[in-house]
Motif scaffolding. Structure first.
Motif, short mmCIF file in Angstrom:
data_model
loop_
_atom_site.label_atom_id
_atom_site.label_comp_id
_atom_site.label_asym_id
_atom_site.label_seq_id
_atom_site.Cartn_x
_atom_site.Cartn_y
_atom_site.Cartn_z
N PHE A 28 -2.97 5.85 -6.47
CA PHE A 28 -2.46 4.66 -5.77
C PHE A 28 -1.33 4.04 -6.59
O PHE A 28 -0.23 3.82 -6.10
CB PHE A 28 -3.60 3.65 -5.56
N LYS A 33 -4.49 3.66 5.29
CA LYS A 33 -3.86 4.16 4.07
C LYS A 33 -4.04 3.17 2.91
O LYS A 33 -3.82 1.97 3.08
CB LYS A 33 -2.36 4.38 4.32
N GLY A 34 -4.42 3.69 1.77
CA GLY A 34 -4.58 2.84 0.59
C GLY A 34 -5.83 3.21 -0.16
O GLY A 34 -6.55 4.14 0.22
N ASN A 35 -6.10 2.48 -1.23
CA ASN A 35 -7.36 2.69 -1.95
C ASN A 35 -8.46 1.83 -1.31
O ASN A 35 -8.21 1.10 -0.34
CB ASN A 35 -7.18 2.42 -3.45
N ASP A 36 -9.67 1.92 -1.85
CA ASP A 36 -10.79 1.18 -1.25
C ASP A 36 -10.47 -0.30 -1.14
O ASP A 36 -10.75 -0.94 -0.12
CB ASP A 36 -12.05 1.37 -2.11
N VAL A 61 -6.53 8.16 -4.52
CA VAL A 61 -6.22 6.74 -4.52
C VAL A 61 -7.26 5.93 -5.29
O VAL A 61 -6.99 4.82 -5.72
CB VAL A 61 -6.07 6.19 -3.09
N ASP A 62 -8.45 6.47 -5.46
CA ASP A 62 -9.47 5.79 -6.27
C ASP A 62 -9.94 6.76 -7.34
O ASP A 62 -10.44 7.84 -7.03
CB ASP A 62 -10.65 5.34 -5.39
N VAL A 95 -7.60 -1.93 -0.92
CA VAL A 95 -6.60 -2.25 0.10
C VAL A 95 -7.16 -2.05 1.51
O VAL A 95 -6.92 -2.86 2.41
CB VAL A 95 -5.33 -1.39 -0.13
N ARG A 96 -7.92 -0.99 1.69
CA ARG A 96 -8.47 -0.73 3.03
C ARG A 96 -9.39 -1.86 3.47
O ARG A 96 -9.36 -2.29 4.62
CB ARG A 96 -9.19 0.62 3.07
N SER A 138 0.83 -1.20 0.00
CA SER A 138 0.00 0.00 0.00
C SER A 138 0.86 1.25 0.00
O SER A 138 2.09 1.18 -0.15
CB SER A 138 -0.97 0.00 1.18
N GLU A 190 -0.05 2.80 7.88
CA GLU A 190 -1.24 2.77 8.72
C GLU A 190 -2.37 2.01 8.02
O GLU A 190 -2.48 2.03 6.79
CB GLU A 190 -1.70 4.20 9.04
#
Lengths: 347, 347
Positions: free
Chosen positions: B237, A196-199, B156-157, A201-202, A189, A193
Motif C-alpha cells: 500500500f 481498492k486499498g488496505n484493510d 496491501v496489508d 482504507v476499505r 488509496s 474503486e
C-alpha cells in the motif's frame, strides 16, 4: 479557550516555541520578528530566556510586540516524546501550551518535535467532543488553489473511525482555510474503486460514505496534486510518506533538470528563465510557503511547523496561527463535529 | 521451471497476456511486435484469438517469431480478482501462466490486473522456499543509476516478517537487475531513527537488522529518489502510494512549469530547451521506461506492467522478462533465499 460562537478579539497573541526545529532558536526568532513586524499580532517567545534574549538582540525588535517567557527545558527531535515530557516539566512546548490554557495567548506555534507537540496539546487542552485522535492538516498545492491533507503525521497507526473523523475535521477546516462551502473529501488509496486499498482504507470508505461530508470516494495518489479533492484523508504514516516523497521529488526534479539543461548547449537566457520558473514552482510546493499544519481536534489552537523551517516558514506559520485564532477556528471545528455526530446519530 | 543452477538457453519465449491493461489489446500487440523485432526472443500472444489476429494484422509481423494462443476470457481491472479467476478458467493471464508451467514459455508478461496476476502466479507456480508473500519489485530512478522498491502493490496489508523477506528478495534481485554486489537495503519510514514509523515498520526494523542483508536502517521518503539505498522495502500500500505520488507530481511539475514559463515573456529558445530537458527527465522517472515489475517470490517468472502501459512500456516489459529469464533470475533468487534462511537459523 475563549473561542465562543464569535471570532476572538484581536490582536492575537501567539505563544511561539522558540526551541522547535533544526535551526532553533535562530530561525524561530528571526521568523517571529518578521511575523510581528507589520502584522496585527503579538508574539511570546518561549524558551531559555538568556539564549532567546541574545538571539533577539541580533534583530531590531525593541519596538515590536514581542515578549519572552522562560522555559529552560527542550525536547530534542531524537527523543522519545512521552518520556521526555514526563521528565521535562518546563519544556518550551509545555510552557507555551500552558500560556494559552491560562489565557495569556490564543495559539501555539512550534516547529519542534511533532510527537511532543501532539502529546502536549492533548494533555493541556483535551480533545473536542467526538474526537479521539487529533490530526495534523497541511495545505498541498493544486492546479487552481490548494487542498487539505490530513493526517500528515500525528497518528502513525489509525483505525477506520479515526479516518472518518479526519474527514469531518478536514472538511470543517477547509471551509475556514480554503474558504470553500462544500469541500469534496477524498480517501487516499491505490485505486479509485471502493474495494481498492488496505484493510484500513476499505473500512474507512464505508464510514466516510455515511459521514456528514461531501465524500467523493477513493483518491488515487497520482491525483493528490490534481485538485480533484479539497480534503485528502489518510493515516499519518501514509500522509507523511506521500508528502515527503513529494518534497524529495521536487528536489530531485530540480537537480535532474539542472543536469539535463547543463548537458545541452543552452543559452544563458533559457537556463535563467527555467531557474526562475522553477523557483516559483518550488515556492508553490514547498512546505516553507505554508509554514505550518494546525493540529485539528484538540480544544486549543496549535500550529506545527516543518522541522526544517526557515525564518520565512516560521513567519507564515505564526501568521497562520494568528489568522486561525482570529477566525475562531476551534469553535467552528467544534460546531462542525457536533453537526457530524448529530447527523450520524440521526442516520 | 527449467531454471537450474545455470542460465536458461536462449532464445527465451515470453507468454504475453494480450488483454492486460487499459489499452489492450492494441498497445500490447504493438509492444510485442516491437519487442520481437530485433531482439533474440519469441512472443506468444495470449488472448481471444480472432481479436488478437486482427490487431496483429495491423503490423508487418509475418516474419517475426510471434505466435497466438487462444484464451477467450479476460479479468477486467474493476473485477474482484479471486472471484473472477474462479469463474474464468480460460482467462488470458491463467492461460499464459499455464504455458510457462508446461515449459512452452519461460516468462509471463502482463499489464493487466495486478491482483489477478499475483493470485494466478501463486496458484500456478507456487512460492519459493521461505516465501509467504510474493512482492512486486519496481526500479526507481536515482541521481546515479537506479534503486529497487518493493513491494509496489502486491500486498496491501503486510506483517513485519513479510517486509523482512522483501528485503532479502529485493537484495537478490538488485544483484541481478542493478548488477550490485552488496545492495544497501533501506526501510521506508517517516524518520531515520529506528523508533520512527508505524507498528509494522518498527517491528520490521528489528527483523531486517538481523537479516542476511546490508541493512542501512530507515530511509525517509524524501530520500526515496536520492540514491541512499539500492533496495527500498515497504508494504504494498505504502509503496504504491509513494510511486503514484511521484508519477502524479511529475505530471503536476510539467503542467506548472508550463504555466510558469508561459507567464513570462519567454524566448522560444528557452521554452523549447526546457521542454526537451523535461521530456528527458520524465523518461527517467516514467514507469513506461522501466516497463514492468517482476513478481519476486513465486517459482515462475512473471513481470507485471503498468496498467496504463504504452506500446513502448510493453516492449521494455517483455524485454525485461526475457532478460530475467535468460539470467536465471528465479534460480538466483531461490539460492539467495536459502542462504538467507541458513544464516537466520544459525543466528
Amino acid at each position: 479557550m475563549g473561542e465562543g460562537r464569535s471570532p476572538v478579539a484581536t490582536p492575537i497573541t501567539v505563544a511561539v516555541d522558540a526551541m522547535g526545529g533544526d535551526r532553533a532558536p535562530a530561525a524561530v526568532v528571526a521568523g517571529a520578528v518578521a511575523a510581528a513586524r507589520g502584522r496585527d499580532l503579538r508574539v511570546v517567545l518561549v524558551g531559555p530566556e538568556t539564549a532567546i534574549r541574545e538571539e533577539l538582540a541580533q534583530h531590531r525588535a525593541d519596538d515590536l510586540p514581542i515578549t519572552l517567557l522562560d522555559a529552560p527545558d527542550v525536547v530534542a527531535m531524537a527523543e522519545a516524546p512521552l518520556a521526555a515530557l514526563r521528565r521535562k516539566r518546563r519544556a518550551s512546548i509545555r510552557v507555551a501550551a500552558d500560556l494559552v490554557a491560562q489565557g495569556g495567548a490564543q495559539a501555539v506555534f512550534t516547529a519542534g518535535h511533532t510527537g511532543a507537540a501532539v502529546l502536549t496539546a492533548h494533555a493541556t487542552f483535551g480533545v473536542l467532543p467526538g474526537v479521539e485522535r487529533p490530526a495534523l492538516a497541511v495545505i498541498v498545492p493544486a492546479p487552481r488553489g490548494a487542498a487539505i491533507l490530513l493526517d500528515a503525521g500525528a497518528n502513525v497507526d489509525c483505525r477506520p473511525d479515526h479516518l472518518e473523523r479526519f474527514g469531518v475535521m478536514g472538511a470543517a477546516y477547509a471551509t475556514v482555510a480554503l474558504n470553500i462551502d462544500r469541500p469534496r473529501v477524498g480517501l487516499l488509496s491505490i485505486g479509485e474503486e471502493a474495494g481498492k486499498g488496505n484493510d484500513l482504507v476499505r473500512e474507512a470508505h464505508g464510514l466516510l460514505a455515511a459521514a456528514p461530508v461531501d465524500f467523493i470516494g477513493n483518491l488515487e495518489a497520482r491525483d493528490m496534486f490534481a485538485g480533484q479533492a479539497d480534503v485528502i484523508v489518510c493515516d499519518g504514516f501514509t500522509g507523511n510518506i506521500a508528502l515527503k516523497v513529494g518534497e524529495g521529488l521536487v528536489e530531485a526534479v530540480e537537480q535532474m533538470l539542472r543536469e539535463e539543461l547543463g548537458a545541452e548547449v543552452v543559452s544563458q537566457v533559457g537556463a535563467l528563465l527555467t531557474r526562475r520558473a522553477f523557483a516559483r514552482f518550488k515556492q508553490r510546493v514547498d512546505a516553507a510557503e505554508y509554514g505550518g499544519a494546525p493540529l485539528l481536534g484538540v480544544a486549543g489552537l496549535v500550529v506545527v511547523g516543518h522541522g526544517r523551517s526557515t525564518p520565512h516558514a516560521v513567519e507564515t506559520g505564526i501568521a497562520l496561527a494568528a489568522r486561525l485564532a482570529a477566525g475562531g477556528m476551534i469553535g467552528r471545528l467544534g460546531r462542525a463535529l457536533e453537526r457530524g455526530s448529530g447527523r450520524q446519530a440521526a442516520g
